[in-house]
Design an enzyme around this catalytic site. Structure first.
Site, short mmCIF file in Angstrom:
data_model
loop_
_atom_site.label_atom_id
_atom_site.label_comp_id
_atom_site.label_asym_id
_atom_site.label_seq_id
_atom_site.Cartn_x
_atom_site.Cartn_y
_atom_site.Cartn_z
N GLY A 100 -55.00 -4.46 -10.35
CA GLY A 100 -54.98 -3.15 -10.99
C GLY A 100 -53.57 -2.63 -11.08
O GLY A 100 -52.63 -3.21 -10.51
N LYS A 101 -53.38 -1.58 -11.83
CA LYS A 101 -52.08 -0.91 -11.88
C LYS A 101 -52.28 0.48 -12.45
O LYS A 101 -53.20 0.70 -13.25
CB LYS A 101 -51.12 -1.69 -12.79
CG LYS A 101 -49.66 -1.42 -12.49
CD LYS A 101 -49.20 -2.22 -11.29
CE LYS A 101 -47.74 -2.07 -11.00
NZ LYS A 101 -47.28 -3.01 -9.96
N GLY A 102 -51.42 1.40 -12.04
CA GLY A 102 -51.49 2.75 -12.57
C GLY A 102 -50.12 3.19 -13.02
O GLY A 102 -49.10 2.67 -12.56
#
Ligand code: NAD
Length: 430
Positions: A119-121
């Protein structure tokens, strides 16, 4: 789903336009997927993000005005476990970039053999122009907007560019307030006092040291006395230099954003650390000669460790590189054409998704300790890390030999295969 692939990219997967970071990720993926003869169905699944969330975060700024910031959270693949990946605060954040970074986290976690997806934000903002209060307000609102999508079993954020342990403390607090109880394992990279792991700060550099040691063994270079050059003297570069020097190697050159230092006999890293503590740069260090930053890559060294930024080793400087080993401490430091050129010249390159994976492995250890509510000594953390990194290196090296490919392609093969096997076992829910 079981249809064998005809060695070409599945038709539903059209490459994004030139300049797309996600497109660059897909190119690397496709090379390894072809060699694996990946099922076309699984190929399609693994080249699409599972979930992309876009949120608007209205914040009252210190001057009383309301600003609205756009934030993203991408859960690229959660087949092996909760999504794992940092949160980046930067004016240049785009959904394309966040998606690519989330995909790379998927492959990095799979190479590291930890039970996480990727994931990444990111939030489009310029934290250098914001007060600490504004950054706290933005963090809390961003987390509140994605609160249903994250959690210890769902998605576990961490620090990335321009986010730190204090921001992770606000992430943990905001999530805990929403669910009504303290939940330390919702985020990693927290301060030690509130569930952070010992050894996390040094973890990535420690992994780079282990990768350097194993690569030297494979190539047949004695690490004791070997000549090493390091680009970047931040978290990754400085710890790598310190731990590699303790193995008896000579760190002959170090550069950072401002300047560089060269010492044929080996730089005293402890003294250099004290210098940078005081001056925020290696520039002006008295324990060696000044080195222009653009001279680092052409030095006559055994090992080169890019540990600063992406796209540093390009076709402009790759032909001048004399090192026999390159350990990618940074993410994406080598452009694809430079990588091809160096590999063809016989340079042994340990790719980022393997070389710097100890950071996320220790984040995994933090999550495990938080869920246990029982914390390990630094020695235990380091021992476990040593084992995991050694295993990951061996898996990738054996794959490189088996498929007769470079280590980057081999790392992708290992990662994609691990996710593909479980995707097949879990089957199709429809
Ligand atoms: P950092 O900000 O602590 O350090 C970056 C260093 O690079 C600084 O010394 C800076 O002066 C130097 N630098 C900047 N521009 C430069 C230039 N043009 N030439 C030479 N040096 C330059 O960052 P970090 O945490 O050490 O991360 C470095 C890289 O490693 C990044 O690509 C990051 O994504 C990657 N990485 C970090 C971790 C981690 O745990 N910190 C984990 C995995 C990957």
């Amino acid at each position: 789903m079981s249809t064998r692939n005809d060695q070409s990219v599945p038709r539903s997967q059209e490459l994004p336009g030139h300049g797309s970071t996600f497109g660059a990720m897909l190119q690397e993926f496709n090379v390894a997927a072809r060699l694996l003869n990946l099922d076309s169905g699984i190929w399609k699944i693994l080249t699409h993000p599972k979930r992309q969330i876009t949120v608007s975060c209205p914040i009252q700024m210190d001057n009383g005005e309301i600003e609205v910031f756009t934030g993203y959270r991408v859960q690229y693949n959660i087949t092996l476990g909760p999504a794992k990946g940092g949160i980046r605060y930067h004016p240049g954040v785009t959904l394309d970039e966040v998606t690519a970074l989330a995909a790379w986290m998927t492959w990095k976690c799979a190479v590291a053999h930890i039970p996480f997806g990727g994931g990444k934000g990111g939030v489009i903002c310029d934290p250098t122009k914001m007060s600490r209060r504004e950054i706290e307000a933005l963090t809390r609102r961003y987390i509140a907007e994605i609160v249903d999508a994250i959690g210890p079993e769902k998605d576990v954020p961490a620090p990335d560019v321009n986010t730190d342990a204090q921001i992770m403390a606000w992430v943990m607090d905001t999530y805990s307030m929403h669910v009504g109880h303290t939940t330390t394992s919702v985020v990693t990279g927290k301060p030690i006092e509130m569930g952070g792991s010992l050894g996390r700060r040094e973890a990535t550099g420690r992994g780079v040291m282990i990768a350097t040691r194993e690569a030297a063994k494979h190539v047949g270079i004695e690490l004791k006395g070997a000549r090493i050059a390091v680009q970047g003297f931040g978290n990754v570069g400085s710890v790598s230099a310190q731990l590699i020097a303790r193995q008896g190697a000579r760190i002959v050159a170090v550069t950072d954003w401002k300047g560089g230092v060269y010492n044929e006999k080996g730089i005293d890293i402890e003294t250099l650390l004290a210098h940078t503590e005081q001056h925020r740069t290696v520039d002006g260090f008295a324990g060696g000669d000044p080195l222009p930053v653009d001279k680092l890559f052409g030095l006559d060294v055994d090992v080169l460790i890019p540990a600063a930024l992406e796209n540093q080793i390009t076709m402009e400087n790759a032909p001048s590189i004399k090192a026999k080993i390159i350990i990618e401490g940074a993410n994406g430091p080598t452009t694809p054409d430079a990588h091809r050129h160096l590999h063809e010249r016989g340079v042994f390159i340990v790719p980022d998704i393997l070389a710097n994976s100890s950071g996320v492995t220790t984040s995994y250890f933090e999550w495990v300790q938080d869920r246990y509510g029982y914390f390990w000594t630094e020695e235990e953390v380091n021992q476990r890390l040593e084992r995991k990194m050694h295993e990951a290196f061996t898996d990738v090296l054996q794959t490189a030999i088996k498929f007769n490919v470079d280590m980057r392609t081999a790392a992708y093969i290992v990662a994609i295969n691990r996710v593909a096997v479980v995707t097949r076992m879990r089957g199709m829910y429809a």
